[in-house]
Enzyme design. Structure first.
Site, short mmCIF file in Angstrom:
data_model
loop_
_atom_site.label_atom_id
_atom_site.label_comp_id
_atom_site.label_asym_id
_atom_site.label_seq_id
_atom_site.Cartn_x
_atom_site.Cartn_y
_atom_site.Cartn_z
CG ASP A 1 -1.92 0.89 1.23
OD1 ASP A 1 -1.89 2.02 0.62
OD2 ASP A 1 -3.10 0.59 1.77
CB THR B 1 -7.55 13.15 -13.89
OG1 THR B 1 -8.89 13.51 -14.57
CG2 THR B 1 -7.94 13.53 -12.43
CG ASP B 2 -9.50 15.71 -18.34
OD1 ASP B 2 -9.90 14.54 -17.50
OD2 ASP B 2 -9.91 15.68 -19.33
CD GLU B 3 -12.63 12.52 -14.63
OE1 GLU B 3 -13.46 12.61 -13.59
OE2 GLU B 3 -12.49 11.64 -15.28
CE1 TYR C 1 -9.74 9.59 -10.15
CE2 TYR C 1 -10.81 10.82 -11.70
CZ TYR C 1 -9.70 10.23 -11.11
OH TYR C 1 -8.80 10.16 -12.22
CB SER C 2 -12.70 15.34 -9.86
OG SER C 2 -13.81 15.67 -9.45
CB SER D 1 -9.86 12.11 -3.74
OG SER D 1 -10.09 11.28 -5.07
CE LYS D 2 -5.45 11.38 -9.81
NZ LYS D 2 -4.18 10.32 -9.38
CE LYS E 1 -12.56 3.87 -14.25
NZ LYS E 1 -11.02 4.00 -14.42
N GLY F 1 -24.42 14.57 -10.83
CA GLY F 1 -23.30 15.49 -10.82
C GLY F 1 -22.40 15.51 -12.06
P1 NAD Z 1 -6.57 1.83 -12.35
O1 NAD Z 1 -7.85 1.94 -11.20
O2 NAD Z 1 -6.74 1.07 -13.36
O3 NAD Z 1 -5.21 1.38 -11.82
C1 NAD Z 1 -5.05 1.89 -10.16
C2 NAD Z 1 -3.82 0.96 -9.80
O4 NAD Z 1 -3.80 1.41 -8.53
C3 NAD Z 1 -4.65 -0.77 -9.46
O5 NAD Z 1 -3.46 -1.36 -9.80
C4 NAD Z 1 -4.71 -0.54 -7.97
O6 NAD Z 1 -4.36 -1.85 -7.54
C5 NAD Z 1 -3.49 0.28 -7.54
N1 NAD Z 1 -3.74 0.82 -6.03
C6 NAD Z 1 -5.05 1.25 -5.73
N2 NAD Z 1 -4.80 1.76 -4.38
C7 NAD Z 1 -3.45 1.41 -4.03
C8 NAD Z 1 -2.82 1.71 -2.82
N3 NAD Z 1 -3.43 2.27 -1.93
N4 NAD Z 1 -1.67 1.53 -2.91
C9 NAD Z 1 -1.05 0.88 -3.96
N5 NAD Z 1 -1.46 0.57 -5.10
C10 NAD Z 1 -3.08 0.99 -5.40
O7 NAD Z 1 -6.20 3.51 -12.61
P2 NAD Z 1 -5.78 3.97 -14.08
O8 NAD Z 1 -6.82 4.19 -14.81
O9 NAD Z 1 -4.65 3.26 -14.57
O10 NAD Z 1 -5.38 5.40 -13.58
C11 NAD Z 1 -3.87 5.43 -13.27
C12 NAD Z 1 -3.56 7.00 -12.89
O11 NAD Z 1 -3.92 7.83 -13.85
C13 NAD Z 1 -4.66 7.36 -11.55
O12 NAD Z 1 -3.97 8.26 -10.82
C14 NAD Z 1 -5.84 8.22 -12.47
O13 NAD Z 1 -6.24 9.29 -11.65
C15 NAD Z 1 -4.77 8.77 -13.50
N6 NAD Z 1 -5.38 9.07 -14.60
C16 NAD Z 1 -6.26 8.04 -15.34
C17 NAD Z 1 -6.99 8.37 -16.43
C18 NAD Z 1 -7.77 7.49 -17.10
O14 NAD Z 1 -8.52 7.71 -18.11
N7 NAD Z 1 -7.83 6.18 -16.56
C19 NAD Z 1 -6.94 9.82 -16.98
C20 NAD Z 1 -6.06 10.67 -16.43
C21 NAD Z 1 -5.33 10.51 -15.50
P1 TYD Z 2 -15.81 6.72 -17.40
O1 TYD Z 2 -14.87 5.94 -18.75
O2 TYD Z 2 -16.24 6.25 -16.44
O3 TYD Z 2 -14.55 7.84 -17.39
P2 TYD Z 2 -14.80 9.39 -16.61
O4 TYD Z 2 -15.98 9.40 -16.02
O5 TYD Z 2 -13.76 9.50 -15.77
O6 TYD Z 2 -14.76 10.41 -17.70
O7 TYD Z 2 -16.98 7.63 -18.39
C1 TYD Z 2 -16.69 8.20 -19.53
C2 TYD Z 2 -17.87 8.93 -20.04
O8 TYD Z 2 -19.06 7.98 -20.15
C3 TYD Z 2 -18.69 9.86 -18.77
O9 TYD Z 2 -19.10 10.89 -19.40
C4 TYD Z 2 -19.70 8.91 -18.23
C5 TYD Z 2 -20.06 7.92 -19.31
N1 TYD Z 2 -20.59 6.69 -19.17
C6 TYD Z 2 -21.66 6.01 -19.58
O10 TYD Z 2 -22.50 6.98 -20.37
N2 TYD Z 2 -22.12 4.79 -19.46
C7 TYD Z 2 -21.29 4.16 -18.60
O11 TYD Z 2 -21.81 2.86 -18.41
C8 TYD Z 2 -19.95 4.62 -18.11
C9 TYD Z 2 -19.22 3.52 -17.48
C10 TYD Z 2 -19.99 5.75 -18.31
#
Ligand code: NAD
Ligand code: TYD
Length: 352
Positions: free
Chosen positions: A57, A132-134, A158-159, A161-162, A197, A292
């Site tokens: 962790d 993230t952009d969020e 989520y956003s 906390s980021k 997602k 939201g």
């Molecule tokens: P993900 O949820 O697929 O992976 C997160 C990983 O972190 C997992 O392997 C999980 O086991 C590990 N993890 C969670 N809690 C932990 C902890 N307490 N200690 C150690 N490991 C832990 O996420 P992702 O989509 O790969 O995103 C990775 C990063 O990129 C995140 O910080 C996210 O905010 C950022 N990000 C994601 C996106 C996107 O579109 N997915 C876009 C921009 C930024």
């Molecule tokens: P997501 O992949 O959860 O990424 P984020 O919320 O971080 O942008 O969602 C992408 C977009 O798709 C978001 O506007 C929410 C929408 N969405 C749906 O319409 N249906 C779904 O089942 C999911 C998971 C997301």
């Protein structure tokens, strides 16, 4: 060597695989293996001495101290997070624990390690925070894309906390001089994306003959980037970014959700037509909107291009095709991750 956190998740595992495909610098990979972490993503590295996986962790201060002192990384790339907006609406606390408390513990352990380095190693050291952009909130239809100076207006747990984690990174640079870099990236897609997602969920559901759930009117806009482009941007920022700075990362690919899903359906119609010859788009189903729900995200990645010469390699069309192909070729990976806990989530979120 470098220390990566969250390297068994979607982006982290792509980063580790791409890193070791482009150089021989070893990677220590610290991951808690939550529902989103999957060692199968790293199966091709089995027996590779350049990759050391550590199950743990980021909030475990003792473990962090030991890992840093034993491995002496020259950089930390911080991906670990709770990352799914819908889960953050159902249970925000885990997001505060990992994204805020975990990031602070990691920063503190890294600061202590960095302060004990000698002058040359200390000035070469980097802590790169992946965000993230969020954090910037939601844009009106015609508003200009987010630049690095856009105010923080996070709207989901989520956003929020980021955003808090970004502020902690900023504070550790400003107060202690820790050589940090922050990247704020738009929505990623590609191989190893967990099927909760939008994009992987819709590919998975399409192939299973299930509804493709579109929240609200489906006109929310996201700015999509193929995951290997995000990884190349992180490598570039790590190599040449100015410490204390933030870099927005994006693919100049704004799309409405409904259009994304229609593109997925058309690609599947071509690559793996339905047995009954009907279009996959027949499975599109409108469901209740996300509370939201942010209307539009768009990233201005101009600073990264001007200052560090980075551009994405994929267009949305080439990236989506590669992604659909990957999911068709890796049905076993999808079957593995769509096990018990995943099904509980789907029932909770979309009803039985
Ligand atoms: P993900 O949820 O697929 O992976 C997160 C990983 O972190 C997992 O392997 C999980 O086991 C590990 N993890 C969670 N809690 C932990 C902890 N307490 N200690 C150690 N490991 C832990 O996420 P992702 O989509 O790969 O995103 C990775 C990063 O990129 C995140 O910080 C996210 O905010 C950022 N990000 C994601 C996106 C996107 O579109 N997915 C876009 C921009 C930024
Ligand atoms: P997501 O992949 O959860 O990424 P984020 O919320 O971080 O942008 O969602 C992408 C977009 O798709 C978001 O506007 C929410 C929408 N969405 C749906 O319409 N249906 C779904 O089942 C999911 C998971 C997301």
């Amino acid at each position: 060597m470098i220390l990566v956190t969250g390297g068994a998740g979607f982006i982290g595992s792509n980063f580790v695989l791409d890193w070791l495909a482009t150089c021989d610098e070893p990677v220590v990979n610290l991951d808690l293996l939550t529902y989103a972490g999957n060692l199968a993503n790293l199966a091709s590295l089995k027996g590779d001495a350049r990759h050391l996986f550590v199950h743990g962790d980021i909030a475990d201060a003792k473990l962090l101290k030991r890992l840093l002192e034993q491995n002496r990384p020259r950089a930390v790339i911080h991906f670990a997070a709770e990352s799914h907006v819908d889960r953050s609406i159902h249970g925000p606390e885990a997001f505060v624990q990992t994204n805020v408390v975990g990031t602070q513990r990691l920063l503190e352990a890294v600061k202590q390690y960095w302060q004990a380095l000698d002058g040359v190693a200390a000035s070469a050291f980097r802590f790169l925070h992946v965000s993230t952009d969020e954090v910037y909130g939601s844009l009106d239809k015609n508003a200009p894309a987010f630049t690095e100076t856009h105010p923080y207006e996070p709207n989901s747990p989520y956003s929020a906390s980021k955003a808090a984690s970004d502020h902690l990174v900023r504070a550790y640079h400003h107060t202690y001089g820790l050589p940090t870099l922050t990247t704020n990236c738009s929505n990623n897609y590609g191989p190893y994306h967990f099927p909760e997602k939008l994009i992987p969920l819709c590919i998975h559901n399409a192939l299973k003959g299930k509804p493709l759930p579109i929240y609200g009117d489906g006109q929310q806009i996201r700015d999509w980037l193929y995951v290997s482009d995000h990884c190349s941007a992180i490598r570039r920022v790590l190599e040449a970014g100015t410490t204390g700075q933030t870099y927005n990362v994006g693919g100049w690919n704004e799309k409405a959700n409904l259009d994304v899903v229609r593109t997925l359906c058309a690609t599947l119609d071509e690559l793996q037509p339905r047995a009954d010859g009907q279009a996959y788009s027949r499975q599109i189903t409108f469901v209740s909107d996300r509370p939201g729900h942010d209307r539009r995200y768009a990233i201005d990645a101009g600073k990264l291009e001007r200052e560090l010469g980075w551009r994405p390699a994929e267009t949305f069309e080439t990236g989506i095709r590669k992604t659909v192909r990957w999911y068709l070729d890796h049905a076993d990976w999808v079957e593995n991750v769509t096990s018990g806990t995943y099904r509980t989530w789907i029932d909770q979120q979309y009803g039985k």
